[in-house]
Design an enzyme around this catalytic site. Structure first.
Site, mmCIF file in Angstrom:
data_model
loop_
_atom_site.group_PDB
_atom_site.id
_atom_site.type_symbol
_atom_site.label_atom_id
_atom_site.label_comp_id
_atom_site.label_asym_id
_atom_site.label_seq_id
_atom_site.Cartn_x
_atom_site.Cartn_y
_atom_site.Cartn_z
ATOM 1 N N ASP A 180 7.157 -10.364 7.384
ATOM 2 C CA ASP A 180 7.043 -9.705 8.679
ATOM 3 C C ASP A 180 8.419 -9.152 9.012
ATOM 4 O O ASP A 180 9.332 -9.901 9.357
ATOM 5 C CB ASP A 180 6.583 -10.706 9.745
ATOM 6 C CG ASP A 180 6.502 -10.089 11.139
ATOM 7 O OD1 ASP A 180 6.753 -8.876 11.269
ATOM 8 O OD2 ASP A 180 6.199 -10.833 12.089
ATOM 9 N N VAL A 181 8.595 -7.837 8.888
ATOM 10 C CA VAL A 181 9.921 -7.240 9.066
ATOM 11 C C VAL A 181 10.402 -7.305 10.505
ATOM 12 O O VAL A 181 11.591 -7.066 10.769
ATOM 13 C CB VAL A 181 9.964 -5.777 8.563
ATOM 14 C CG1 VAL A 181 9.670 -5.699 7.077
ATOM 15 C CG2 VAL A 181 9.018 -4.886 9.368
ATOM 16 N N TYR B 299 6.916 7.671 17.198
ATOM 17 C CA TYR B 299 7.182 7.560 15.755
ATOM 18 C C TYR B 299 8.381 8.427 15.373
ATOM 19 O O TYR B 299 9.272 7.982 14.643
ATOM 20 C CB TYR B 299 5.945 8.001 14.973
ATOM 21 C CG TYR B 299 6.131 8.085 13.484
ATOM 22 C CD1 TYR B 299 6.078 6.943 12.689
ATOM 23 C CD2 TYR B 299 6.363 9.309 12.854
ATOM 24 C CE1 TYR B 299 6.250 7.019 11.312
ATOM 25 C CE2 TYR B 299 6.530 9.390 11.478
ATOM 26 C CZ TYR B 299 6.473 8.253 10.718
ATOM 27 O OH TYR B 299 6.652 8.336 9.352
ATOM 28 N N LYS C 4 12.022 7.356 13.685
ATOM 29 C CA LYS C 4 12.526 7.894 12.417
ATOM 30 C C LYS C 4 13.856 8.623 12.606
ATOM 31 O O LYS C 4 14.706 8.625 11.705
ATOM 32 C CB LYS C 4 11.481 8.799 11.775
ATOM 33 C CG LYS C 4 10.228 8.041 11.335
ATOM 34 C CD LYS C 4 10.558 6.889 10.377
ATOM 35 C CE LYS C 4 9.333 6.154 9.895
ATOM 36 N NZ LYS C 4 9.654 5.099 8.911
ATOM 37 N N ARG D 190 0.837 -1.198 0.000
ATOM 38 C CA ARG D 190 0.000 0.000 0.000
ATOM 39 C C ARG D 190 0.876 1.253 0.000
ATOM 40 O O ARG D 190 2.079 1.191 0.178
ATOM 41 C CB ARG D 190 -0.890 0.049 1.252
ATOM 42 C CG ARG D 190 -1.895 -1.070 1.399
ATOM 43 C CD ARG D 190 -2.617 -0.952 2.738
ATOM 44 N NE ARG D 190 -3.702 -1.904 2.886
ATOM 45 C CZ ARG D 190 -3.565 -3.147 3.302
ATOM 46 N NH1 ARG D 190 -2.356 -3.596 3.611
ATOM 47 N NH2 ARG D 190 -4.607 -3.947 3.411
ATOM 48 N N ASP E 187 5.237 -7.853 2.275
ATOM 49 C CA ASP E 187 4.315 -7.161 3.176
ATOM 50 C C ASP E 187 3.689 -8.152 4.132
ATOM 51 O O ASP E 187 3.482 -9.324 3.785
ATOM 52 C CB ASP E 187 3.216 -6.454 2.374
ATOM 53 C CG ASP E 187 2.542 -5.340 3.156
ATOM 54 O OD1 ASP E 187 2.856 -4.160 2.888
ATOM 55 O OD2 ASP E 187 1.713 -5.638 4.040
#
Length: 286
Positions: free
Chosen positions: A63-64, A155, A159, A19, A40
């Site tokens: 699944d990372v 978040y 990052k 996505r 994904d």
């Protein structure tokens, strides 16, 4: 000087590519002549996205947060498609919540996907590319990885970690022939930003804007990529300000509450419910 590297005929792996920015990036590389493998956690959506892009796109479960799974995904790509020349670590989630009220599960999931997932992918990419003496790893960070925004403190921390990771490995592996790029988008019109209002100064961009910037960075390697480009001087200006003055400026332009205002929006609730689902729960639903 950066070497010109056209994307045509390259093999590209994209995490979180079913996505949003990942899907737009997959489309951009397919259109440029590359073979793309989308990984994904939503395997069904990954396959659906790949099918829409044609025979040079493939969708797989990934699944990372599982280092073994990341390794097996890349092994599968290299065994069935060919040597990976571009790896784009794109998978990420962004809950919007007041920091002190954020559940432990939300913190842990962001660290697992946004940080550990990028670390695992970068490590595995280096291990495969270094013996060949070439390759390109692109890590998707955020403008929130250079400036912290209320409502997305965790978040933003993840990052910042991606920015620092990319800086460090680019220096550590500078003589291996591997290129490293860190992409720092502002708010982007994807499900991840659902329910968040546009800002007069920090305009929401489209996922295609990000995908074209990534494609250009692979074509002519660059390390730091801001999208839109005006975020670079804005960040430099803000970073040069004393803390008190920077805080005042954020308040004056409304950036101190813009994202937090979206907490609780019904559109975000749909996204955050999906983003909070674990790999096992996803597979049970398929």
């Amino acid at each position: 000087m950066a070497q010109h590297q056209n994307a045509s005929d390259r093999i590209v792996a994209i995490t979180g590519g079913a996505r949003g920015i990942g899907a737009a990036t997959a489309a951009a590389f397919v259109n440029a002549g590359a073979t793309v493998v989308i990984g994904d956690i939503d395997a069904e959506q990954a396959r659906s996205t790949a099918e829409k892009l044609g025979p040079t796109a493939h969708g797989l479960a990934l699944d990372v947060t599982d280092p073994v799974g990341v390794s097996e995904f890349l092994d599968h790509v290299e065994g069935q498609v060919g040597p990976i020349e571009v790896l784009i670590n794109n998978a990420g989630i962004m809950p919007v919540v007041a920091f002190a009220e954020e559940p432990v599960a939300s913190v842990q999931r962001q660290l697992a996907i946004n940080v550990a997932g990028v670390i695992y992918g970068t490590q595995e990419g280096i291990r495969r590319m270094r013996p060949r003496g070439h390759g390109h790893i692109v890590n998707i960070a955020s403008a929130a990885g250079k400036i912290g925004f209320p409502g997305v403190a965790t978040y933003s921390a993840t990052k910042f970690a991606v920015v620092g990771l990319t800086e460090a490995v680019a220096l550590e592996y500078r003589d291996t022939g591997i290129e490293f790029s860190c992409v720092m988008p502002g708010l982007t019109n994807t499900e991840l930003a659902a329910g968040l209002n546009d800002h007069w100064l920090l305009k929401t961009c489209q996922p295609e804007d990000i995908s074209q910037a990534i494609l250009a960075a692979v074509d002519r390697p660059r390390h730091r990529i801001y999208v839109p480009k005006h975020l670079a001087p804005l960040n430099a200006f803000y970073s040069a300000l004393p803390h008190a003055l920077g805080t005042r400026m954020m308040r004056l332009v409304g950036a101190d509450h813009q994202i937090l205002d979206g907490a609780g929006d019904a559109r975000r609730a749909v996204y955050e419910a999906r983003a909070s689902v674990s790999a096992g729960e996803q597979r049970d639903d398929l």
